[in-house]
Design a protein around this motif. Structure first.
Motif, PDB file in Angstrom:
ATOM      1  N   ALA A 255       3.632  14.929  -4.912  1.00 39.00           N
ATOM      2  CA  ALA A 255       2.466  15.679  -5.253  1.00 39.00           C
ATOM      3  C   ALA A 255       2.572  16.930  -4.249  1.00 39.00           C
ATOM      4  CB  ALA A 255       1.122  15.334  -5.448  1.00 39.00           C
ATOM      5  N   ASN A 256       2.830  16.639  -2.899  1.00 33.84           N
ATOM      6  CA  ASN A 256       2.766  17.704  -2.082  1.00 33.84           C
ATOM      7  C   ASN A 256       3.579  17.299  -0.586  1.00 33.84           C
ATOM      8  OD1 ASN A 256       1.209  15.839  -0.346  1.00 33.84           O
ATOM      9  ND2 ASN A 256      -0.794  16.758  -1.309  1.00 33.84           N
ATOM     10  N   GLY A 257       3.671  18.027   0.262  1.00 32.34           N
ATOM     11  CA  GLY A 257       4.648  17.774   1.510  1.00 32.34           C
ATOM     12  C   GLY A 257       4.239  16.724   2.300  1.00 32.34           C
ATOM     13  N   ASN A 258       2.990  16.223   2.500  1.00 37.31           N
ATOM     14  CA  ASN A 258       2.471  15.015   3.014  1.00 37.31           C
ATOM     15  C   ASN A 258       2.936  14.003   2.343  1.00 37.31           C
ATOM     16  OD1 ASN A 258       0.929  13.611   4.959  1.00 37.31           O
ATOM     17  ND2 ASN A 258      -0.767  13.416   3.392  1.00 37.31           N
ATOM     18  N   VAL A 259       2.584  13.847   1.046  1.00 34.00           N
ATOM     19  CA  VAL A 259       3.212  12.746   0.185  1.00 34.00           C
ATOM     20  C   VAL A 259       4.696  12.586   0.405  1.00 34.00           C
ATOM     21  CG1 VAL A 259       3.482  11.869  -2.229  1.00 34.00           C
ATOM     22  CG2 VAL A 259       1.531  12.898  -1.379  1.00 34.00           C
ATOM     23  N   THR A 260       5.684  13.667   0.319  1.00 35.15           N
ATOM     24  CA  THR A 260       6.932  13.428   0.440  1.00 35.15           C
ATOM     25  C   THR A 260       7.191  12.898   1.787  1.00 35.15           C
ATOM     26  OG1 THR A 260       7.051  15.773  -0.848  1.00 35.15           O
ATOM     27  CG2 THR A 260       9.172  14.786   0.365  1.00 35.15           C
ATOM     28  N   LEU A 261       6.752  13.458   2.832  1.00 32.84           N
ATOM     29  CA  LEU A 261       7.095  12.854   4.035  1.00 32.84           C
ATOM     30  C   LEU A 261       6.736  11.339   4.227  1.00 32.84           C
ATOM     31  CD1 LEU A 261       7.751  12.945   7.054  1.00 32.84           C
ATOM     32  CD2 LEU A 261       5.583  13.547   7.782  1.00 32.84           C
ATOM     33  N   GLN A 262       5.783  10.726   3.774  1.00 36.43           N
ATOM     34  CA  GLN A 262       5.301   9.442   3.562  1.00 36.43           C
ATOM     35  C   GLN A 262       6.401   8.673   2.569  1.00 36.43           C
ATOM     36  OE1 GLN A 262       3.205   8.229   5.792  1.00 36.43           O
ATOM     37  NE2 GLN A 262       2.593  10.310   6.492  1.00 36.43           N
ATOM     38  N   VAL A 263       6.683   9.213   1.582  1.00 35.93           N
ATOM     39  CA  VAL A 263       7.584   8.631   0.625  1.00 35.93           C
ATOM     40  C   VAL A 263       8.859   8.493   1.208  1.00 35.93           C
ATOM     41  CG1 VAL A 263       8.534   8.743  -1.565  1.00 35.93           C
ATOM     42  CG2 VAL A 263       5.994   8.982  -1.375  1.00 35.93           C
ATOM     43  N   ALA A 264       9.308   9.581   1.908  1.00 35.52           N
ATOM     44  CA  ALA A 264      10.586   9.558   2.439  1.00 35.52           C
ATOM     45  C   ALA A 264      10.755   8.403   3.554  1.00 35.52           C
ATOM     46  CB  ALA A 264      11.024  10.924   2.910  1.00 35.52           C
ATOM     47  N   CYS A 288      13.170  18.952   4.949  1.00 33.30           N
ATOM     48  CA  CYS A 288      13.727  18.273   3.932  1.00 33.30           C
ATOM     49  C   CYS A 288      15.187  18.492   3.845  1.00 33.30           C
ATOM     50  CB  CYS A 288      12.752  18.971   2.711  1.00 33.30           C
ATOM     51  SG  CYS A 288      11.360  18.436   2.639  1.00 33.30           S
ATOM     52  N   ALA A 289      15.718  19.388   4.301  1.00 28.24           N
ATOM     53  CA  ALA A 289      17.056  19.942   4.339  1.00 28.24           C
ATOM     54  C   ALA A 289      18.111  18.985   5.178  1.00 28.24           C
ATOM     55  CB  ALA A 289      17.426  21.549   4.711  1.00 28.24           C
ATOM     56  N   LEU A 290      17.357  18.391   5.936  1.00 25.67           N
ATOM     57  CA  LEU A 290      18.228  17.523   7.092  1.00 25.67           C
ATOM     58  C   LEU A 290      18.053  15.774   6.855  1.00 25.67           C
ATOM     59  CD1 LEU A 290      16.602  19.178  10.263  1.00 25.67           C
ATOM     60  CD2 LEU A 290      18.720  19.602   8.872  1.00 25.67           C
ATOM     61  N   ALA A 291      16.932  15.587   5.848  1.00 27.14           N
ATOM     62  CA  ALA A 291      16.807  14.040   5.697  1.00 27.14           C
ATOM     63  C   ALA A 291      17.836  13.518   4.829  1.00 27.14           C
ATOM     64  CB  ALA A 291      15.459  13.823   5.258  1.00 27.14           C
ATOM     65  N   GLY A 292      18.590  12.691   5.216  1.00 22.24           N
ATOM     66  CA  GLY A 292      19.713  12.036   3.925  1.00 22.24           C
ATOM     67  C   GLY A 292      20.551  13.104   3.438  1.00 22.24           C
ATOM     68  N   PRO A 293      20.668  13.006   2.116  1.00 18.70           N
ATOM     69  CA  PRO A 293      21.417  14.061   1.558  1.00 18.70           C
ATOM     70  C   PRO A 293      20.948  15.397   1.421  1.00 18.70           C
ATOM     71  CG  PRO A 293      20.348  12.460  -0.084  1.00 18.70           C
ATOM     72  CD  PRO A 293      20.201  12.086   1.325  1.00 18.70           C
ATOM     73  N   GLY A 294      19.550  15.547   1.935  1.00 17.88           N
ATOM     74  CA  GLY A 294      18.766  16.810   1.670  1.00 17.88           C
ATOM     75  C   GLY A 294      17.729  16.397   0.462  1.00 17.88           C
ATOM     76  N   ILE A 295      16.591  16.891   0.713  1.00 20.69           N
ATOM     77  CA  ILE A 295      15.536  16.525  -0.296  1.00 20.69           C
ATOM     78  C   ILE A 295      15.159  17.735  -1.321  1.00 20.69           C
ATOM     79  CG2 ILE A 295      13.043  15.763  -0.766  1.00 20.69           C
ATOM     80  CD1 ILE A 295      13.156  13.970   1.813  1.00 20.69           C
ATOM     81  N   THR A 296      15.148  17.503  -2.635  1.00 18.51           N
ATOM     82  CA  THR A 296      14.881  18.629  -3.363  1.00 18.51           C
ATOM     83  C   THR A 296      13.277  18.908  -3.485  1.00 18.51           C
ATOM     84  OG1 THR A 296      16.958  18.242  -4.941  1.00 18.51           O
ATOM     85  CG2 THR A 296      15.154  19.194  -6.035  1.00 18.51           C
ATOM     86  N   THR A 297      13.030  20.016  -3.310  1.00 18.80           N
ATOM     87  CA  THR A 297      11.702  20.485  -3.093  1.00 18.80           C
ATOM     88  C   THR A 297      11.354  21.884  -4.064  1.00 18.80           C
ATOM     89  OG1 THR A 297      12.178  22.151  -1.328  1.00 18.80           O
ATOM     90  CG2 THR A 297      11.651  19.977  -0.675  1.00 18.80           C
ATOM     91  N   LEU A 298      10.263  21.804  -4.362  1.00 24.09           N
ATOM     92  CA  LEU A 298       9.620  23.089  -5.198  1.00 24.09           C
ATOM     93  C   LEU A 298       8.865  23.984  -3.849  1.00 24.09           C
ATOM     94  CD1 LEU A 298       8.343  21.786  -8.255  1.00 24.09           C
ATOM     95  CD2 LEU A 298      10.534  23.019  -7.909  1.00 24.09           C
ATOM     96  N   SER A 340      19.161  14.649  -3.017  1.00 20.64           N
ATOM     97  CA  SER A 340      18.328  13.861  -3.513  1.00 20.64           C
ATOM     98  C   SER A 340      18.180  13.609  -4.993  1.00 20.64           C
ATOM     99  CB  SER A 340      16.735  13.990  -2.811  1.00 20.64           C
ATOM    100  OG  SER A 340      16.281  15.030  -3.505  1.00 20.64           O
ATOM    101  N   THR A 341      18.371  14.712  -5.593  1.00 16.87           N
ATOM    102  CA  THR A 341      18.376  14.560  -7.158  1.00 16.87           C
ATOM    103  C   THR A 341      19.803  14.522  -7.736  1.00 16.87           C
ATOM    104  OG1 THR A 341      17.612  16.903  -7.246  1.00 16.87           O
ATOM    105  CG2 THR A 341      15.761  15.508  -7.333  1.00 16.87           C
ATOM    106  N   HIS A 342      20.770  14.164  -7.076  1.00 16.79           N
ATOM    107  CA  HIS A 342      22.076  14.561  -7.718  1.00 16.79           C
ATOM    108  C   HIS A 342      22.478  12.841  -7.703  1.00 16.79           C
ATOM    109  CE1 HIS A 342      26.061  16.236  -8.428  1.00 16.79           C
ATOM    110  NE2 HIS A 342      26.544  15.136  -7.557  1.00 16.79           N
TER     111      HIS A 342
END
Length: 343
Positions: A255-264, A288-298, A340-342
């Motif tokens: 739902a937001n950036g803080n959640v994305t960090l914790q989930v990653a 987000c561009a550096l984590a794993g294959p890169g994380i898709t974001t809005l 991350s969505t491929h």
């Protein structure tokens, strides 16, 4: 051993003499009426101010002329990347209009929020931009009754009539769900902080549930947790979701950036391969561009949101603007597709 020279306290009159202009012209330059001066005169005044080290006493000017040239901003969590980038945009917009910005961090504490609003009122701020942490309705209404314009940033309050500037939350969820469907994911876990504290969280969660109801090919579930306190519960929820037997490709929507960090972090600890399990987060963060294959974001248009908040205040400060009905200004998110969505 030489001593340092005493600090000088230049006056408007000295600035006017140094620049070769009238005292009225200097007052206009400092008071947000620079458009009434020629570019050459503005340049001479600016140079004189710099040479003399002149610093206007904003509080004294406010008491004398009824204008403090101060804008107050309340931020729910100053550590949040969204707050940082919007704050920067608000400060730039204020400075361009001859205003100074007073920033108060509430740490998502409603008591702190009420105290800071009282403090801003004592400074006679001319307008307030607030990213509400609680429901400070009485304090905001008191400010409004003093004639202080208020703009709600990202989070609206049902019992406060004020302009609202922020993200098109329903549109952002639609964009995320359309992208996940297009990439073949059919089972979605939506992870959010508790929605009660913010209308934007409520709207995103509501829209997620609406999309599930509208798409029979989709299944989904939600996990609403306080990220800092419920890290164990988050790991358990994610482990249950990714390990459950299911033929449907699965993805996690944050739902937001803080959640994305914790989930990653949690997915990395669980050894989950991003892409096979999709991951999409609202809010673009540098990492987000550096984590794993890169994380898709809005990505939220934070610069435009901050500029619009200040512009709304400026319009309200003009006499006709005070009586106009409240306005809502919403901006569309921008999809940044990564690995991350491929699948």
């Amino acid at each position: 051993m030489s001593s340092l020279p005493a600090a000088s306290h230049s006056t408007i009159l000295e600035v006017a003499r140094d620049a070769g202009v009238s005292k009225t012209s200097v007052s206009r330059y400092l008071g947000g009426e620079r458009h009434r001066l020629s570019p050459a005169m503005q340049a001479r005044i600016a140079a004189a101010i710099q040479r003399l080290g002149y610093r206007p006493n904003q509080m004294a000017r406010g008491l004398k002329g009824g204008r403090s040239k101060l804008i107050g901003m309340l931020v729910a969590d100053i550590r949040n990347p969204f707050s940082v980038t919007v704050l920067h945009s608000v400060e730039q917009a204020c400075r361009a209009r001859g205003f100074s910005l007073l920033v108060c961090n509430t740490d998502n504490d409603p008591d702190q929020e009420r105290n800071h609003l009282a403090l801003l009122a004592s400074y006679r701020v001319e307008g307030v931009v607030i990213n509400a942490a609680g429901r400070p309705s009485a304090e905001l209404k008191a400010l409004a009754e003093q004639g202080t314009p208020i703009v709600l940033l990202d989070r609206s309050l049902s019992d406060v009539d004020a302009d609202v500037v922020g993200l098109d939350n329903a549109g952002a969820i639609d964009m995320a769900m359309d992208h996940l469907l297009e990439r073949g994911y059919r089972n979605v876990l939506y992870v959010s902080e508790p929605p009660e504290g913010a209308s934007s969280r409520q709207r995103r969660l509501e829209r997620f549930r609406q999309r599930l109801a509208q798409a029979p090919e989709l299944t989904g579930e939600t996990a609403c947790l306080a990220m800092q306190r419920d890290s164990d519960a988050l790991r358990q929820a994610l482990h249950g979701f990714v390990s459950r037997e299911s033929p449907a490709p699965r993805a996690i929507l944050c739902a937001n950036g803080n959640v994305t960090l914790q989930v990653a972090h949690a997915l990395n600890a669980l050894g989950v391969s991003l892409g096979e399990t999709g991951l999409l987060g609202i809010d673009e963060l540098d990492w987000c561009a550096l984590a794993g294959p890169g994380i898709t974001t809005l990505a939220q248009p934070t610069e435009a949101i901050g500029q619009a908040a200040v512009e709304s205040l400026m319009q309200r400060l003009a006499p006709p603007g005070r009586q106009a009905p409240p306005r809502r200004t919403e901006y569309a998110a921008r999809l940044i597709a990564r690995g991350s969505t491929h699948r």
